[in-house]
Motif scaffolding. Structure first.
Motif, short mmCIF file in Angstrom:
data_model
loop_
_atom_site.label_atom_id
_atom_site.label_comp_id
_atom_site.label_asym_id
_atom_site.label_seq_id
_atom_site.Cartn_x
_atom_site.Cartn_y
_atom_site.Cartn_z
N UNK A 6 0.84 -1.19 0.00
CA UNK A 6 0.00 0.00 0.00
C UNK A 6 0.88 1.25 0.00
N UNK A 7 1.94 1.19 0.82
CA UNK A 7 2.87 2.32 0.90
C UNK A 7 3.52 2.57 -0.46
N UNK A 8 3.90 1.48 -1.13
CA UNK A 8 4.53 1.59 -2.44
C UNK A 8 3.56 2.17 -3.47
N UNK A 9 2.30 1.70 -3.43
CA UNK A 9 1.29 2.21 -4.37
C UNK A 9 1.09 3.71 -4.17
N UNK A 10 1.03 4.12 -2.91
CA UNK A 10 0.87 5.54 -2.60
C UNK A 10 2.09 6.34 -3.07
N UNK A 11 3.27 5.78 -2.81
CA UNK A 11 4.51 6.45 -3.19
C UNK A 11 4.58 6.63 -4.71
N UNK A 12 4.20 5.58 -5.45
CA UNK A 12 4.22 5.65 -6.92
C UNK A 12 3.23 6.70 -7.42
N UNK A 97 8.87 6.31 -10.95
CA UNK A 97 8.62 5.01 -10.28
C UNK A 97 9.84 4.60 -9.46
N UNK A 98 11.04 4.79 -10.04
CA UNK A 98 12.27 4.48 -9.29
C UNK A 98 12.39 5.35 -8.05
N UNK A 99 12.02 6.63 -8.18
CA UNK A 99 12.08 7.55 -7.04
C UNK A 99 11.14 7.08 -5.94
N UNK A 100 9.95 6.57 -6.33
CA UNK A 100 8.99 6.06 -5.34
C UNK A 100 9.56 4.85 -4.61
N UNK A 101 10.20 3.95 -5.36
CA UNK A 101 10.85 2.79 -4.75
C UNK A 101 11.92 3.24 -3.75
N UNK A 102 12.69 4.26 -4.15
CA UNK A 102 13.75 4.77 -3.27
C UNK A 102 13.16 5.36 -1.98
N UNK A 103 12.04 6.11 -2.12
CA UNK A 103 11.38 6.67 -0.93
C UNK A 103 10.99 5.57 0.05
N UNK A 104 10.41 4.49 -0.48
CA UNK A 104 9.95 3.39 0.36
C UNK A 104 11.15 2.66 0.99
N UNK A 105 12.24 2.53 0.23
CA UNK A 105 13.47 1.92 0.75
C UNK A 105 14.00 2.72 1.93
#
Length: 495
Positions: A6-12, A97-105
């Protein structure tokens, strides 16, 4: 589990919105070292049109990063969807999308090191950062360097942490170095610290560092061999040019303290007091993050050519301390968070939607010429400081275009002046000399409003009329005007 997803979906979703709310230009490298190269690499079209800057002729840049975008372009072409709007937005969305992955990481890293509450605070600071908002969806090597730094950080074996994979984080750093050799700088203190605390030092070097280094450098060498047509070690050339010959000064130089007095304070913005408070509070084991920030800023301070984006990769480290500060502001937490959000919202929206948007907006006027039947007769001359606008990646048709050149002199000639400087020293004289014969004239001239007065007599005499005025910036400086003008030769249309 469902929560991370859910966090990833929101981040994306958030970074996709971020991507569409950034419609301004930052620096030419955003196109000229990525998209333009990709458009040229691609066996997209038989005529293989595109433009490579002098860096590519001198082997200063590698093809590994543009290859990502060339693959996107190729995929779009195979799907029959290589429409110019998709060519412009899909690479940016991929970056988002990569930036969203980085935020979640970053969130999960802090959650592991500290707790969920601190992780939320760090994540909030990261999302609030106006400079991250401005930069994280752009096709800049600095953006990729920053994202890979966050990915590497999430695998870094920090003292007292059970997580961490030497092989993974070293591979990610190596990848970042292939894309942009300067990525090594923030990692020097971190890798050194890891080496000191590692019991099995020989294993780390022989089983991790050397294999990872050989594989990444080897892969990048092969990719460059394919596209350059010869063996080129770009990382070495990059070092020679920027450090040993210090030719970066050709693009301007700044005082040694610039990063401390302007660079870091500007990119941190209102996060600055939180950053200072955070590193004063944070436990000893996080000092290594502060070391990485200080060391990076010091190293970059020794080079005379300075830019905000060069220190972008240390921003995630700073956000860690900002979040740490925010979490410990017990009673003030809510008001501090509101302050951060509101104070970053305006600069983020202003720089993303208004400041310096003309050089991208004017491309739509150029694209119109692709539709017309006289595309073969059209000839666009962009009379601006060189590389002001993107080129074929934002036009995607083999239109005849030209811009003022400005490669640095690599021969050591003291009296060398590039074409753009020669032009600006006497625009009218230059135009009369360059277009001594009317058959050589372009169908369209595009230039900043500050130039109009000087060359109006030339344009009137040759029968040009203004067909468009495009807003660019509220703070015109030097050769950059507040607006961009499009002039068209009248006769062209009357036939």
């Amino acid at each position: 589990g469902p929560a991370p997803l859910l966090l990833l979906a929101l981040a994306v979703a958030l970074r996709a919105l971020n991507c569409f709310l950034v419609q301004t230009s930052f620096v030419p490298d955003e196109y000229w070292q990525s998209l333009e190269v990709a458009h040229r690499m691609l066996i997209l079209n038989i005529s293989n049109y595109g433009y490579l800057t002098w860096e590519w002729a001198s082997g200063l840049r590698g093809y590994s990063y543009p290859l990502i975008f060339a693959s996107i372009y190729k995929a779009l072409q195979l799907l029959g969807k290589d429409d110019v709007q998709l060519l412009i937005w899909v690479p940016r969305l991929a970056q988002a999308v990569l930036a969203a992955f980085a935020d979640v990481k970053l969130y999960s890293l802090v959650r592991h090191l500290e707790n969920a509450e601190t992780a939320k605070c760090v994540y909030f600071c990261q999302l609030c950062s106006w400079f991250t908002w401005y930069s994280c969806t752009r096709t800049l090597t600095n953006t990729m360097e920053t994202l890979l730094t966050i990915f590497a950080l999430s695998c870094y074996p920090i003292k007292g942490s059970k997580m961490g994979s030497s092989c993974k984080y070293l591979a990610l750093i190596a990848l970042a170095i292939v894309i942009r050799p300067t990525a090594v700088i923030p990692w020097i203190p971190l890798v050194f610290s890891h080496f000191l605390q590692e019991q099995r030092k020989a294993v780390l070097i022989l089983h991790n560092c050397i294999p990872v280094g050989l594989v990444t450098v080897g892969t990048s060498l092969i990719i460059d061999r394919v596209f350059f047509g010869e063996w080129v070690l770009v990382q070495l050339n990059f070092l020679k040019f920027n450090v040993l010959q210090n030719l970066g000064t050709f693009y301007g130089s700044h005082p040694w303290h610039w990063y401390f007095t302007q660079g870091l304070p500007v990119i941190l913005g209102t996060h600055l007091p939180f950053f200072i408070h955070g590193f004063v509070l944070a436990p000893k084991r996080y000092r290594i993050f502060l070391m990485a920030v200080i060391w990076t800023v010091l190293v970059y301070s020794t080079l005379s050519h300075k830019e905000f984006r060069f220190i972008y990769p240390v921003l995630p480290f700073c956000m860690f301390f900002c979040g740490y500060s925010l979490k410990h502001l017990k009673a003030w937490k809510k008001s501090a968070a509101s302050f951060l959000l509101l104070s970053n919202l305006l600069p983020a929206l202003y720089t993303g939607l208004i400041h310096q948007r003309g050089t991208l907006d004017v491309m739509s006027h150029i694209r119109q010429l692709c539709k017309n039947s006289y595309q073969s007769q059209a000839f666009v001359f962009i009379m601006m400081p060189c590389h002001s606008t993107p080129f074929y990646s934002h036009v995607h048709c083999p239109l005849k275009m030209r811009f003022l050149q400005c490669p640095p002199d690599l021969t050591g000639n003291e009296s060398y002046i590039d074409e753009a400087d020669v032009f600006y020293s006497n625009p009218l004289g230059w135009l009369n000399k360059e277009f001594y014969n009317d058959t050589l004239l372009p169908s369209h001239f595009i230039f900043f409003s500050v130039l109009e007065e000087e060359i109006s007599s030339f344009l009137a005499l040759r029968g040009y009329e203004k067909t468009a005025t495009v807003f660019h910036t509220h703070v015109p400086q030097g050769r950059v005007g507040s607006h961009i003008y499009v002039y068209r030769k009248k006769t062209e249309m009357n036939h």
